[in-house]
Structures are given as structure tokens and as C-alpha cells.
Design an enzyme around this catalytic site. Structure first.
Site, PDB file in Angstrom:
ATOM      1  N   ASP A  62       1.192   2.510   3.651  1.00 29.18           N
ATOM      2  CA  ASP A  62       0.321   3.663   3.392  1.00 29.18           C
ATOM      3  C   ASP A  62       1.132   4.958   3.466  1.00 29.18           C
ATOM      4  O   ASP A  62       0.628   6.004   3.873  1.00 29.18           O
ATOM      5  CB  ASP A  62      -0.858   3.717   4.359  1.00 29.18           C
ATOM      6  CG  ASP A  62      -1.943   4.700   3.930  1.00 29.18           C
ATOM      7  OD1 ASP A  62      -1.982   5.066   2.738  1.00 29.18           O
ATOM      8  OD2 ASP A  62      -2.756   5.114   4.791  1.00 29.18           O
ATOM      9  N   HIS A  89     -10.595   0.753   1.405  1.00 24.97           N
ATOM     10  CA  HIS A  89     -10.463   1.740   2.475  1.00 24.97           C
ATOM     11  C   HIS A  89     -11.709   1.574   3.340  1.00 24.97           C
ATOM     12  O   HIS A  89     -12.802   2.011   2.976  1.00 24.97           O
ATOM     13  CB  HIS A  89     -10.374   3.162   1.917  1.00 24.97           C
ATOM     14  CG  HIS A  89     -10.213   4.201   2.984  1.00 24.97           C
ATOM     15  ND1 HIS A  89      -9.037   4.888   3.180  1.00 24.97           N
ATOM     16  CD2 HIS A  89     -11.070   4.661   3.933  1.00 24.97           C
ATOM     17  CE1 HIS A  89      -9.181   5.727   4.194  1.00 24.97           C
ATOM     18  NE2 HIS A  89     -10.407   5.603   4.669  1.00 24.97           N
ATOM     19  N   HIS A 102       0.870  -1.195   0.000  1.00 26.34           N
ATOM     20  CA  HIS A 102       0.000   0.000   0.000  1.00 26.34           C
ATOM     21  C   HIS A 102       0.898   1.233   0.000  1.00 26.34           C
ATOM     22  O   HIS A 102       1.502   1.585   1.008  1.00 26.34           O
ATOM     23  CB  HIS A 102      -0.897   0.017   1.242  1.00 26.34           C
ATOM     24  CG  HIS A 102      -1.906   1.113   1.236  1.00 26.34           C
ATOM     25  ND1 HIS A 102      -3.174   0.945   1.738  1.00 26.34           N
ATOM     26  CD2 HIS A 102      -1.875   2.395   0.794  1.00 26.34           C
ATOM     27  CE1 HIS A 102      -3.866   2.065   1.613  1.00 26.34           C
ATOM     28  NE2 HIS A 102      -3.066   2.966   1.042  1.00 26.34           N
ATOM     29  N   LYS A 157      -9.202  -0.356  -6.266  1.00 29.94           N
ATOM     30  CA  LYS A 157      -9.259   0.245  -4.925  1.00 29.94           C
ATOM     31  C   LYS A 157     -10.639   0.836  -4.685  1.00 29.94           C
ATOM     32  O   LYS A 157     -11.122   1.645  -5.469  1.00 29.94           O
ATOM     33  CB  LYS A 157      -8.189   1.332  -4.786  1.00 29.94           C
ATOM     34  CG  LYS A 157      -8.188   2.051  -3.426  1.00 29.94           C
ATOM     35  CD  LYS A 157      -7.859   1.086  -2.288  1.00 29.94           C
ATOM     36  CE  LYS A 157      -7.885   1.803  -0.938  1.00 29.94           C
ATOM     37  NZ  LYS A 157      -6.640   2.540  -0.683  1.00 29.94           N
ATOM     38  N   HIS A 203      -4.813  -0.895   5.768  1.00 24.89           N
ATOM     39  CA  HIS A 203      -4.442  -0.078   6.931  1.00 24.89           C
ATOM     40  C   HIS A 203      -5.433  -0.222   8.087  1.00 24.89           C
ATOM     41  O   HIS A 203      -6.017   0.755   8.551  1.00 24.89           O
ATOM     42  CB  HIS A 203      -4.254   1.391   6.542  1.00 24.89           C
ATOM     43  CG  HIS A 203      -5.294   2.006   5.672  1.00 24.89           C
ATOM     44  ND1 HIS A 203      -6.652   1.852   5.868  1.00 24.89           N
ATOM     45  CD2 HIS A 203      -5.167   2.808   4.581  1.00 24.89           C
ATOM     46  CE1 HIS A 203      -7.313   2.509   4.946  1.00 24.89           C
ATOM     47  NE2 HIS A 203      -6.428   3.105   4.150  1.00 24.89           N
ATOM     48  N   HIS A 227       1.497   5.389  -1.698  1.00 24.76           N
ATOM     49  CA  HIS A 227       1.167   6.577  -2.481  1.00 24.76           C
ATOM     50  C   HIS A 227       2.464   7.238  -2.931  1.00 24.76           C
ATOM     51  O   HIS A 227       3.358   7.467  -2.111  1.00 24.76           O
ATOM     52  CB  HIS A 227       0.371   7.585  -1.643  1.00 24.76           C
ATOM     53  CG  HIS A 227      -0.927   7.055  -1.121  1.00 24.76           C
ATOM     54  ND1 HIS A 227      -2.120   7.231  -1.778  1.00 24.76           N
ATOM     55  CD2 HIS A 227      -1.217   6.357   0.010  1.00 24.76           C
ATOM     56  CE1 HIS A 227      -3.098   6.677  -1.087  1.00 24.76           C
ATOM     57  NE2 HIS A 227      -2.580   6.128   0.003  1.00 24.76           N
ATOM     58  N   VAL A 228       2.565   7.554  -4.222  1.00 26.80           N
ATOM     59  CA  VAL A 228       3.765   8.238  -4.715  1.00 26.80           C
ATOM     60  C   VAL A 228       3.455   9.542  -5.445  1.00 26.80           C
ATOM     61  O   VAL A 228       4.369  10.205  -5.938  1.00 26.80           O
ATOM     62  CB  VAL A 228       4.609   7.315  -5.627  1.00 26.80           C
ATOM     63  CG1 VAL A 228       5.157   6.128  -4.842  1.00 26.80           C
ATOM     64  CG2 VAL A 228       3.811   6.845  -6.838  1.00 26.80           C
TER      65      VAL A 228
END
Length: 394
Positions: free
Chosen positions: A296, A185, A63, A148, A223, A65-66
């Protein structure tokens, strides 16, 4: 120190004088009580004396984020340094909601990977009310591994998320048939539900009915933050698993408020009570193959965090592996770290385990106060503090 280039590393961030608290600090601040029971802490200390090095199969981040553009080019190398693969989140603006957009995004990420690295970005699509069966099959053919689910309004850039799970039901059934995972989520967004209760409510109101309707769907509850979620995943069928972040293993909600507001500890799902942190820590370190590593890591510019309406997300990518090792050491469970970090994730996704190794050394490393992030800077988890474990030869 952490093997970063001059462009990637900055040290300008400081907490205001007198404002740095034990919960904004790192793992072993003298003013901060250890979040373990005494016998476990003693066992961890003994293990540390006996085990200064730890070699494990290269882990993956399930998991991540970029972002995009120059900020993305600045943060991707941090993950590529330690991890073999990462599941890339699709909540850009506009969202990555079709196969071609995901492939284009993957190409941009690959361009940011340092020369000589074998890091592989694994792509996901943003599920919407209008996602079609045809898009699911196109995604599968293109090698996209998951969709997602963001309930509309639940977190950063989730306004285009699902408003009613009956609307993409045909797509969800196609995912089950094609073997494409659903990453969740897990929070409801009803305004009458207290934000600290939204995860538990999601399980009862949304996830259980979905699994009743599509029992073959492989689901990762991402998460997780609560005792209820840990217990649910542990008792669920084999097609349900969960990722666990370093912050939800090590921090409770006091970390948001100790001696002032702590914007860099604000994330979604929000940190919970100590009993929930303990349950999440226990799940991660149990050896149960339903739980695996997902940082995350979610970078936001410093000024966007330290604002009147600060963004949610903690940036852990550069130091995550050392922080996870610290958490497992505290639990007296370093022998379980490799399974959690390197085996359980690829096994659940049906992918091969990585073949190379990384070595962690019990040698404190100072976390930089900030890193370059486009034309700004991003403050990492445990900025300015020491992490007891670090990756060897970086």
C-alpha cells in the site's frame, strides 16, 4: 546506497529540532522499545548472527499506488527495482473505471519502467455503482485482473466509490463467473462508527453479506489492520485472502502522536492498538497462504502531508523489502518471508511464481530523507533511519 539516480533522491527533509521521536524513527532507535516479546527478540538476534544473507524468489507487491504524470515516473522505478509485478490501484482523478482507461494507464506506467527491467504492472478497475457486467467481461478479455471496491469516502480519491453494494451486484456476480478478483478497502464510512472500529464493522455489515450472496467471488481484504480481520481471513473459505503492509506489522497508533503529530505515519486504514498490530504481525509471519505482501505504498508530496489537512498514505516502495525482512526477523520467522512475499500472492491470483531471485543482506542501509516526486519531494517510511536489511547489489 539504494541505487537511485540523482533525480530520484533528495535529502532536504529534516524533522524539527527536538521533534524526532522514537515512533517517527526507524527500526532500532535506542529510545524506541522493540515491538516483540523478549524470547522472540532473542531468537531473531540469534538468527541474524547465523543468517547474514537471504535469497528468495523475486517478490510481488499486491497493492501499490504510483499516481500519474511525472510523480509516477519518479516512483515506478523504486518498485521495479525489487519486485516482479505489482497490482496498480485505480484511484486517480478521474478514477480508472473502464478497460480502455486502464490500458492507457498501463502504457504510461510501462514507459516509466527502467530499461532492462522485467517489472509488470497488473491493472485493476475502480468499481462504481454503475459498473456493468459487460465491463467486467471486457476487462477480463484485456488481462485486467481485479476490480477495487472503495466504499464512497473511505480513503484518498474514493468519492466515486460504491455507495451500496446492491447496485453493482450484477457486476460482482459476473466477476465471480469470469474469475476476476475483488479487492476490498474494508471500512465502513458511517459517521457514527469510530474510525478505529470501521474495519471490524465492515466485515460484519458488508463483507459477510456479500460473500453470502456471491460465495464464489475471490476477495482480497486489503491492508488488514485488526485482530478481527486477521481472524476472519484465517477462518474464511479459500476464496478469501488478505494483504498486509509493513506499517501495520510494525507500528501501532502511538506512532501518530509520539511527541507531536506525525503526518508521515498517517495512513488509511489508520494504525490501530498494539493488540491489533500483534495480531497482524502474527498473521503475516504465520506461514498461512491466505496472507501476502501488499505495501500500500502511497506517495504524497511532502507539503501535502505536512499540512492542516494532511493526506493519508505512507511511501514505502524504495525500502519495503528490507523493512519486511526486519519485521520477519523480529518475529523469528525469516524462513516464512519467501512464502509471504513471493508465493502466496501469485498462487491466490492464479499466476505463475517469478522465476528469478533477489538476495537480501543483513547490512544496515540509511533511508534517504526524501525522494524526488514530480516538482516536489516525498518522504519515505523510516526517513533518515537505518533499515537492518537491504537488497544486495543495488
Amino acid at each position: 546506497m539504494f541505487g537511485v539516480t540523482a533525480r530520484m533522491l533528495k535529502t532536504s527533509f529534516r524533522y524539527p529540532k527536538g521533534c524526532r521521536s522514537s515512533f517517527a524513527a526507524g527500526p532500532y532507535s535506542t529510545s524506541r522499545p522493540l515491538l516483540t516479546k523478549a524470547p522472540v527478540a532473542a531468537a531473531a538476534a540469534a538468527a541474524a548472527d547465523a543468517l547474514p544473507f537471504l535469497t528468495i524468489t523475486r517478490p510481488d507487491d499486491w497493492h501499490l499506488h504510483v499516481r500519474d504524470g511525472q510523480p509516477m515516473r519518479d516512483v515506478v522505478p523504486h518498485t521495479a527495482r525489487h519486485f516482479g509485478r505489482a497490482i496498480i490501484m485505480p484511484n486517480l482523478v478521474p478514477p480508472i473505471n473502464n478497460t480502455q482507461a486502464a490500458l492507457d494507464y498501463q502504457a504510461r506506467i510501462r514507459d516509466a519502467i527502467p530499461a532492462g527491467s522485467s517489472f509488470t504492472p497488473l491493472m485493476t478497475l475502480y468499481l462504481t455503482d454503475r459498473t456493468s457486467q459487460e465491463e467486467v467481461y471486457r476487462a477480463k478479455e484485456a488481462g485486467i485482473v481485479a476490480f477495487k471496491l472503495y466504499p464512497a469516502g473511505a480513503t484518498t480519491n474514493s468519492d466515486s466509490g460504491v455507495t451500496d453494494l446492491t447496485k453493482p451486484m450484477a457486476a460482482l456476480k459476473a466477476m465471480a463467473e469470469a474469475g476476476v478478483l475483488l479487492l476490498v478497502h474494508g471500512e465502513v464510512t458511517d459517521p457514527e462508527v469510530d474510525m478505529f472500529d470501521r474495519e471490524a464493522e465492515f466485515i460484519q455489515r458488508k463483507l459477510l453479506p456479500l460473500l453470502d450472496q456471491v460465495p464464489e467471488l475471490k476477495v482480497v481484504m486489503e491492508h488488514i489492520t485488526t485482530k478481527e480481520a486477521a481472524e476472519f481471513v484465517a477462518s474464511a473459505p479459500a476464496n478469501v485472502a488478505a494483504t498486509i503492509t509493513p506499517q501495520h506489522m510494525l507500528l501501532n497508533r502511538n506512532a501518530l502522536f509520539a511527541k507531536g503529530m506525525r503526518p508521515h505515519n498517517y495512513c488509511l486504514p489508520i494504525l490501530k492498538r498494539e493488540k491489533h498490530r500483534e495480531a497482524v504481525m502474527a498473521a503475516a509471519t504465520s506461514g498461512n497462504n491466505k496472507f501476502f505482501l501488499g505495501t500500500d505504498s502511497a506517495p504524497h508530496a511532502k507539503h501535502a502531508k505536512e499540512s492542516a489537512c494532511g493526506c493519508a498514505g505512507m511511501f514505502s516502495a524504495p525500502v519495503a523489502l528490507g523493512i519486511y525482512a526486519t519485521a520477519f526477523e523480529r518475529a523469528g520467522a525469516l524462513d516464512k518471508l519467501e512464502g509471504f512475499a513471493s508465493f502466496h500472492g501469485p498462487d491466490f491470483y492464479g499466476l505463475p511464481r517469478n522465476s528469478d531471485k533477489v538476495t537480501l543482506v543483513r547490512r544496515p542501509q540509511r533511508v534517504p530523507d526524501s525522494y524526488v516526486f514530480g516538482d516536489s519531494e516525498v518522504v519515505p517510511m523510516w526517513a533518515g533511519e537505518d533499515v537492518p536489511w537491504s537488497v544486495l547489489n543495488e
